[in-house]
Motif scaffolding. Structure first.
Motif, PDB file in Angstrom:
ATOM      1  N   GLY A   1     -46.196  55.837 -47.612  1.00 35.99           N
ATOM      2  CA  GLY A   1     -47.605  56.177 -47.602  1.00 35.99           C
ATOM      3  C   GLY A   1     -47.743  57.291 -48.732  1.00 35.99           C
ATOM      4  N   TYR A   2     -47.022  57.995 -49.121  1.00 33.93           N
ATOM      5  CA  TYR A   2     -47.251  59.131 -50.159  1.00 33.93           C
ATOM      6  C   TYR A   2     -47.033  58.417 -51.580  1.00 33.93           C
ATOM      7  N   ALA A   3     -46.356  57.574 -51.702  1.00 33.59           N
ATOM      8  CA  ALA A   3     -46.296  56.674 -52.967  1.00 33.59           C
ATOM      9  C   ALA A   3     -47.412  55.789 -53.019  1.00 33.59           C
ATOM     10  N   TYR A   4     -47.960  55.203 -52.029  1.00 30.77           N
ATOM     11  CA  TYR A   4     -49.304  54.407 -52.065  1.00 30.77           C
ATOM     12  C   TYR A   4     -50.392  55.311 -52.163  1.00 30.77           C
TER      13      TYR A   4
ATOM     14  N   PHE B   1     -50.138  66.631 -59.066  1.00 25.53           N
ATOM     15  CA  PHE B   1     -49.545  67.877 -58.281  1.00 25.53           C
ATOM     16  C   PHE B   1     -48.546  67.154 -57.136  1.00 25.53           C
ATOM     17  N   PHE B   2     -49.119  66.093 -56.411  1.00 28.73           N
ATOM     18  CA  PHE B   2     -48.364  65.476 -55.420  1.00 28.73           C
ATOM     19  C   PHE B   2     -47.043  64.920 -55.927  1.00 28.73           C
ATOM     20  N   ARG B   3     -47.214  64.393 -56.965  1.00 23.01           N
ATOM     21  CA  ARG B   3     -45.904  63.685 -57.595  1.00 23.01           C
ATOM     22  C   ARG B   3     -44.860  64.681 -57.795  1.00 23.01           C
ATOM     23  N   LEU B   4     -45.432  65.780 -58.486  1.00 20.08           N
ATOM     24  CA  LEU B   4     -44.289  67.046 -58.744  1.00 20.08           C
ATOM     25  C   LEU B   4     -43.895  67.736 -57.429  1.00 20.08           C
ATOM     26  N   ALA B   5     -44.781  68.058 -56.515  1.00 14.56           N
ATOM     27  CA  ALA B   5     -44.342  68.603 -55.639  1.00 14.56           C
ATOM     28  C   ALA B   5     -43.359  67.636 -54.603  1.00 14.56           C
ATOM     29  N   ALA B   6     -43.402  66.289 -54.811  1.00  9.96           N
ATOM     30  CA  ALA B   6     -42.355  65.706 -53.840  1.00  9.96           C
ATOM     31  C   ALA B   6     -40.938  65.536 -54.563  1.00  9.96           C
ATOM     32  N   THR B   7     -40.879  65.950 -55.598  1.00  9.26           N
ATOM     33  CA  THR B   7     -39.510  65.961 -56.430  1.00  9.26           C
ATOM     34  C   THR B   7     -39.027  67.274 -56.388  1.00  9.26           C
ATOM     35  N   VAL B   8     -39.602  68.316 -55.808  1.00 12.34           N
ATOM     36  CA  VAL B   8     -38.961  69.646 -55.910  1.00 12.34           C
ATOM     37  C   VAL B   8     -37.827  69.698 -54.897  1.00 12.34           C
ATOM     38  N   PRO B   9     -37.663  69.199 -53.974  1.00 16.33           N
ATOM     39  CA  PRO B   9     -36.485  69.249 -53.357  1.00 16.33           C
ATOM     40  C   PRO B   9     -35.074  68.584 -54.021  1.00 16.33           C
ATOM     41  N   VAL B  10     -35.240  67.860 -55.025  1.00 11.66           N
ATOM     42  CA  VAL B  10     -34.166  67.618 -55.909  1.00 11.66           C
ATOM     43  C   VAL B  10     -33.548  68.833 -56.437  1.00 11.66           C
ATOM     44  N   LEU B  11     -34.334  69.662 -56.659  1.00  7.47           N
ATOM     45  CA  LEU B  11     -33.788  70.801 -57.490  1.00  7.47           C
ATOM     46  C   LEU B  11     -33.061  72.002 -56.778  1.00  7.47           C
ATOM     47  N   VAL B  12     -33.022  71.760 -55.477  1.00  4.63           N
ATOM     48  CA  VAL B  12     -32.070  72.560 -54.493  1.00  4.63           C
ATOM     49  C   VAL B  12     -31.176  72.026 -53.939  1.00  4.63           C
TER      50      VAL B  12
ATOM     51  N   ALA C   1     -36.579  58.565 -51.621  1.00  3.98           N
ATOM     52  CA  ALA C   1     -37.356  57.803 -51.137  1.00  3.98           C
ATOM     53  C   ALA C   1     -38.638  57.399 -51.974  1.00  3.98           C
ATOM     54  N   MET C   2     -39.120  58.689 -52.106  1.00  3.54           N
ATOM     55  CA  MET C   2     -40.488  58.526 -52.959  1.00  3.54           C
ATOM     56  C   MET C   2     -40.484  57.991 -54.205  1.00  3.54           C
ATOM     57  N   ILE C   3     -39.504  58.250 -54.924  1.00  2.00           N
ATOM     58  CA  ILE C   3     -39.296  57.719 -56.426  1.00  2.00           C
ATOM     59  C   ILE C   3     -38.864  56.158 -56.245  1.00  2.00           C
ATOM     60  N   ILE C   4     -38.299  55.693 -55.216  1.00  8.97           N
ATOM     61  CA  ILE C   4     -38.037  54.191 -55.085  1.00  8.97           C
ATOM     62  C   ILE C   4     -39.462  53.416 -54.812  1.00  8.97           C
ATOM     63  N   MET C   5     -40.080  54.151 -53.990  1.00  4.63           N
ATOM     64  CA  MET C   5     -41.377  53.648 -53.502  1.00  4.63           C
ATOM     65  C   MET C   5     -42.373  53.558 -54.545  1.00  4.63           C
ATOM     66  N   ILE C   6     -42.342  54.562 -55.514  1.00  2.00           N
ATOM     67  CA  ILE C   6     -43.284  54.496 -56.687  1.00  2.00           C
ATOM     68  C   ILE C   6     -43.013  53.491 -57.498  1.00  2.00           C
TER      69      ILE C   6
ATOM     70  N   ILE D   1     -36.359  48.266 -48.465  1.00  3.20           N
ATOM     71  CA  ILE D   1     -34.929  48.169 -47.951  1.00  3.20           C
ATOM     72  C   ILE D   1     -33.795  49.154 -48.878  1.00  3.20           C
ATOM     73  N   SER D   2     -34.185  49.131 -50.165  1.00  6.97           N
ATOM     74  CA  SER D   2     -33.388  50.028 -50.827  1.00  6.97           C
ATOM     75  C   SER D   2     -33.636  51.475 -50.514  1.00  6.97           C
ATOM     76  N   ALA D   3     -34.738  51.710 -50.277  1.00  2.97           N
ATOM     77  CA  ALA D   3     -35.061  53.323 -49.906  1.00  2.97           C
ATOM     78  C   ALA D   3     -34.389  53.616 -48.509  1.00  2.97           C
ATOM     79  N   ALA D   4     -34.657  52.662 -47.620  1.00  4.55           N
ATOM     80  CA  ALA D   4     -33.926  52.823 -46.308  1.00  4.55           C
ATOM     81  C   ALA D   4     -32.101  52.942 -46.516  1.00  4.55           C
ATOM     82  N   PHE D   5     -31.766  52.305 -47.264  1.00  3.75           N
ATOM     83  CA  PHE D   5     -30.233  52.470 -47.460  1.00  3.75           C
ATOM     84  C   PHE D   5     -29.963  53.590 -47.987  1.00  3.75           C
ATOM     85  N   VAL D   6     -30.687  53.967 -49.076  1.00  2.00           N
ATOM     86  CA  VAL D   6     -30.382  55.331 -50.006  1.00  2.00           C
ATOM     87  C   VAL D   6     -30.621  56.538 -48.895  1.00  2.00           C
ATOM     88  N   VAL D   7     -31.472  56.203 -48.032  1.00  2.00           N
ATOM     89  CA  VAL D   7     -31.767  57.753 -47.338  1.00  2.00           C
ATOM     90  C   VAL D   7     -30.862  57.596 -46.264  1.00  2.00           C
TER      91      VAL D   7
END
Lengths: 357, 672
Positions: free
Chosen positions: B202-205, B217-228, B274-279, B317-323
């Motif tokens: 939904g987010y990527a949609y 902004f939303f694109r940036l916000a969603a990638t924040v967790p990668v940094l911690v 998951a979001m990057i894969i969906m994008i 499928i890819s996002a499901a397995f990665v998560v």
């Protein structure tokens, strides 16, 4: 085949897994000669070029260049320059640095290299373009940069892999002339791969026609065009009428009820043959005075600009028709029109006979 | 003449053996060196995990006898330790499973009153291979007797002996406490998949297929967790929903410590992946399909199910397995917020660090490896298909204005962004508050790490050092390796092996790799043992742990270059390194810097592999977060976690500026 030719290809076979790309190919190229490998896609012409370059070394067979057996040598130990269809110019280097790439580490000073690069760029007609990047040049200019780069190391053999195919028609014709002139002035032995027969006929001293990994014919452009060795070459190079016929004896064939003189001694026995004649070789002017003349119906006429293509046939020929190219001049004079009658001749020396398949 | 011709023919019909070029020796050497790096840094350690999982240890008290010295100097009849155990009715090691490091003192087997007046003891190792006893740390020899004075008897220990079999697996599956972890891990991972994948879709949609505001902004916000590190959202959740949390009433009596906390923190840290894969999946769609659907009279809803979803199915499928794999193999979240809820990856940690039970740790690793390898295989197959559905003629999708859809998506994206940024903001607030929850005035006291465990600022600088070393060395080796795989001439075997080894690390969970390193490098018999406890081992481990993604990035960039470049360089008599340094590396600079950033950010946040490998001299910031949290110093843990965030965010920003400006200069050739 003389044993002192500049480049000798002997019994070269190349297999890719189960697929045989070249079957027992042998060929000699003389010094200073411009040779074209001509054939449809997948015929093995590029494979043969890459074997000569050492990029895809042959499975079996020998290649001798300038008296040296280079069969198993890597490309870096062979003596050649190469230009690809994509030009493969290094995108991050300027034109001058592309051309000078092969001169790095050659022991020359920077000034010497620069001078040589300038001379090369001048030679290919791009003296002012040295500081640009390849992406800033047109396709034709890129092609010439690639050529200058290939010539920089002063190779004794130039390999061209469809160098003109990516260009539009006008540029192609223009560059063709430049290329031929450059090659002649340098006296450089050159092999060019092409699928464009016009290009091959125009440029080559000799043409090698390939099909399905085999050499079909080797000869000068005129030989290839006027005396195609077999139906494949006849069909691939230029336009050709193929007409079902019967062999009567070594000097005669018949098409339907019409008996024609033709050289057929090379075909033994079998009476079913194929007669071949080029549309422009069908003679209309003073046809009555030429052997092999007969009357035909003009069934169809097609206007092609400088000439007119007529589809001809006759009850006595049976169920066949063939094409003839007539100049506009002639058409006006003889008042050729659809549905009319015409006397034509198939001159015996222009009529070729091939075995029926 | 005829003979000669025949001879000539035979020569030409012989198969040609291509000779290697002069610089090919170096190319092959490089390939071999990189293969060796991956062999000793990946294959051998993993083989050790498998071997260890088959090792069982048991005591053989009947193999050891002890004879008391009589007052006259002679010795009494020797009795086996088993006899002594039978006398007392006890069992060796109190009936507990022995592990590699279990020891039993002889004085615990023979009652004190039975040996009260004896001055000296003669102990004998009856076993065929020896080593049943440790006498002051030295293993006994087979059939040898040792006289031990009374005062030294305490230093004589019985040692368990190794045998190979499936015993550990039997033990593992017979222990409900361990076995339940499998179920727990799978259920939690499934729940997170079910929450994250639709949410990320939904987010990527919203970002790719609507005209809502604030996409960047939303694109940036969603990638924040990668940094911690994944530990940090768990800490944030404790502040939000813990016993003294500000939102605890929202849980209606449920505890955040356990499945709820694990799921929430896992959603946080898996969301960006998951979001990057969906994008990517939603970016490959073709406008023409939507036009066709509209012309055919399909409703928007039907178009969504018939065009959009099938187009994105490989991404889903890819996002499901990665998560699924990320949750299954993560140990930071359950460590912090899991309470007594056991998860697979945490079990490895508990078995190894808590109980020193390496063999069972190895068994859990093998169990964890199965779903990770399956998920990896599925992901590879799917991503190959994803490439195939993209066509060169596709027309990029242009979203239309649709006020209702746009606002719905804006709401969805805002909720997710608030969740992500809210947790991060909570951590920041907690790190600054002087004394939660009583004194909330901000201060920097929690950033003074000298008062708490974990290595203090030294750990932070160690992390920085690790990140710079890993990113620089890693990017260089990975690019070299990928270049050799893609561009080297000949040596097909070497290149195939290197390609295979390069794909392997992605299938190996960090915990497993870390444990593998202990087994391999901590063995004193290993000539590479000197690496243990150094920064070097952390660099090697991290560079290999993150190898596959980097390798794929490099390969993709290299594949996009004209495949005749190498042919041209060879015809110009230029060695491969000149081609590499003057053309391939500069052309691939954007990919190389992307790899550098990927390594840097992940080296700063990684916990799972290095948690087994750090030493007092090489403590790391991410490990410090873990240890501070463990010691109850949650505020400093949050502060250290935020330090990692600032660093990664800063590097990320510098990277964007650098790629904008520096690339503009170095990559002038890209512009017409």
């Amino acid at each position: 085949m003389s044993s002192d030719s500049y480049l000798q290809v002997k019994n070269v076979t190349k297999e890719f897994g189960d697929f045989t790309a070249l079957r027992d190919v042998s060929l000699d190229v003389e010094k200073g000669e411009f040779v074209c490998f001509l054939g449809p896609s997948g015929c093995g012409k590029t494979t043969l070029l890459r074997a000569i370059a050492g990029l895809d070394i042959q499975t079996m067979g020998t290649i001798i260049q300038d008296g040296r057996d280079i069969s198993d040598l890597p490309p870096s130990e062979r003596d050649f320059g190469i230009v690809f269809q994509s030009y493969a110019l290094f995108p991050n280097l300027t034109v001058a640095n592309n051309v000078g790439f092969g001169l790095i580490g050659s022991g020359k000073s920077r000034a010497q290299i620069n001078a040589q690069v300038q001379a090369l760029l001048k030679q290919v007609g791009l003296p002012e373009q040295g500081n640009k990047y390849p992406s800033q040049l047109s396709g034709g200019q890129q092609q010439r940069v690639a050529l200058a780069r290939a010539l920089a190391t002063e190779p004794n053999l130039l390999l061209l892999d469809e160098p003109l195919s990516a260009l539009d028609a006008k540029v192609r014709v223009h560059l063709r002339g430049q290329l031929k002139e450059l090659q002649r002035s340098l006296g450089l032995t050159t092999i060019m791969v092409t699928h464009d027969q016009e290009e091959a006929l125009n440029l080559a001293d000799r043409i090698v026609v390939l099909s399905q990994g085999r050499i079909e014919q080797v000869g000068t452009p005129i030989e290839i065009y006027a005396q195609p060795a077999n139906a494949f070459v006849a069909d691939f190079v230029g336009e050709m009428n193929f007409i079902d016929a019967r062999k009567i004896d070594n000097g005669h064939i018949s098409i339907g009820e019409i008996r024609l003189a033709a050289e057929a001694a090379h075909l033994n026995g079998s009476d079913r043959v194929i007669a071949a004649i080029r549309p422009e070789d069908v003679q209309v002017q003073s046809a009555e005075a030429t052997p092999n003349n007969f009357d035909v119906d003009v069934r169809h006429i097609e206007f092609c600009g400088a000439y007119l293509r007529a589809t001809l046939g006759d009850r006595r020929l049976g169920d066949v028709s063939f094409r003839a190219d007539l100049s506009m001049n002639l058409v006006r004079r003889l008042q050729v029109h659809q549905g009319g009658r015409l006397t034509i001749a198939m001159p015996p020396e222009r009529l070729r006979v091939y075995p029926a398949n | 003449m005829a003979v000669l011709a025949q001879h000539d023919l035979q020569i030409t019909r012989r198969r040609v053996q291509p000779k290697p070029a002069r610089d090919e020796v170096w190319q092959r050497g490089l390939i071999v060196v990189i293969i060796a790096y991956l062999f000793f840094g990946l294959v051998m350690p993993l083989a050790m995990v498998f071997t260890k999982s088959l090792q069982t240890y048991a005591f053989y008290p009947e193999q050891v006898t002890i004879a008391f010295q009589m007052p006259d100097g002679s010795h009494a009849e020797p009795r086996s330790l088993q006899d002594w155990l039978d006398d007392s009715g006890a069992e060796a090691n109190d009936g507990l499973r022995a592990s590699e490091r279990t020891r039993i003192q002889i004085v615990r087997i023979i009652p004190k009153n039975a040996r009260a007046d004896v001055e000296s003891f003669r102990v004998t190792d009856l076993s065929a291979d020896g080593g049943q006893l440790l006498i002051d740390g030295v293993p006994s020899e087979a059939g040898q007797s040792y006289d031990v004075p009374r005062a030294q008897l305490g230093k004589v220990q019985v040692r368990p002996q190794v045998s190979y079999g499936l015993g550990n697996y039997g033990y593992y599956f017979s222990q409900p406490s361990l076995f339940n972890s499998i179920l727990n891990s799978f259920i939690i991972a499934m729940i997170v998949v079910v929450i994250v994948v639709p949410l990320a879709f939904g987010y990527a949609y919203g970002i790719m297929r609507t005209r809502m505001r604030g996409k960047a902004f939303f694109r940036l916000a969603a990638t924040v967790p990668v940094l911690v590190p994944s530990l940090l959202p768990a800490i944030g959740l404790i502040y939000l929903f813990g016993n003294q949390g500000i939102l605890t009433p929202l849980l209606m009596g449920q505890s955040i410590y356990g499945p709820i906390g694990i799921v929430m923190a896992s959603v946080f840290f898996t969301f960006p992946h998951a979001m990057i894969i969906m994008i990517v999946a939603l970016s490959t769609s073709d406008q023409r399909l939507y036009e066709a659907s509209e012309v055919l009279g399909a409703s928007k809803w039907r178009t969504f199910w018939v065009v959009t979803i099938p187009g994105a199915r490989y991404g889903l499928i890819s996002a499901a397995f990665v998560v699924f794999t990320l949750v299954l193999t993560d140990f930071g979240v359950p460590k912090v917020v899991g309470g007594d809820f056991n998860m697979l990856a945490l079990d490895i940690y508990k078995q190894v660090i808590g109980q020193q039970n390496f063999q069972v740790g190895a068994v859990v690793s093998m169990v964890l490896l199965v779903p990770a390898v399956v998920a990896f295989a599925v992901d590879r197959i799917v991503s190959r298909r994803q490439v195939a559905i993209m066509s060169a003629k596709a027309v990029p999708f242009q979203p239309e204005h649709n006020p209702r859809l746009d606002s719905a998506m804006l709401i969805l994206c805002s909720v997710v962004a608030v969740f992500i940024l809210g947790i991060l903001a909570m951590c920041q607030f907690a790190a600054l508050a002087r004394f939660w929850p009583y004194n909330l005035t901000p201060g920097l006291s929690h950033y003074d790490f000298s008062k708490v465990d974990g290595g203090g600022w030294g750990a932070y600088f160690n992390s920085l050092k690790l990140a710079v070393l890993v990113s620089t060395i890693g990017a260089a080796i990975v690019f070299l390796g990928a270049n050799m795989v893609e561009k080297a001439r000949g040596f097909q075997i070497g290149r195939t092996i290197l390609q295979f080894l390069s794909m392997m690390p992605m299938a190996i969970p960090g915990m497993v790799l870390g444990l593998a390193y202990i087994f391999f490098f901590n063995d004193p018999a290993n000539p590479l043992h000197f690496l243990y406890g150094t920064m070097a081992i952390l660099v090697i481990n991290t560079s290999i742990h993150l190898w596959t993604v980097s390798h794929l990035t490099a390969s993709t960039a290299l594949k996009q270059m004209d495949k005749e470049f190498e042919a041209v360089a060879m015809s110009l008599k230029q060695p491969f390194w000149r081609m590499l340094s003057r053309v391939s590396a500069p052309v691939c600079l954007p990919a190389i810097s992307e790899i550098w950033l990927y390594y840097f950010v992940n080296a700063m946040t990684t916990v799972s592999a290095v948690v087994f490998l750090y030493s007092p001299q090489t403590q790391l910031a991410s490990i410090a977060v873990l240890n501070m949290d463990d010691a109850g110093d949650i505020a400093p843990a949050a502060a250290m976690g935020m330090m990692i965030f600032y660093t990664n965010a800063l590097v990320r920003i510098l990277y964007s500026l650098a790629t904008g400006r520096l690339m503009g200069r170095l990559q002038a050739w890209r512009h017409r």
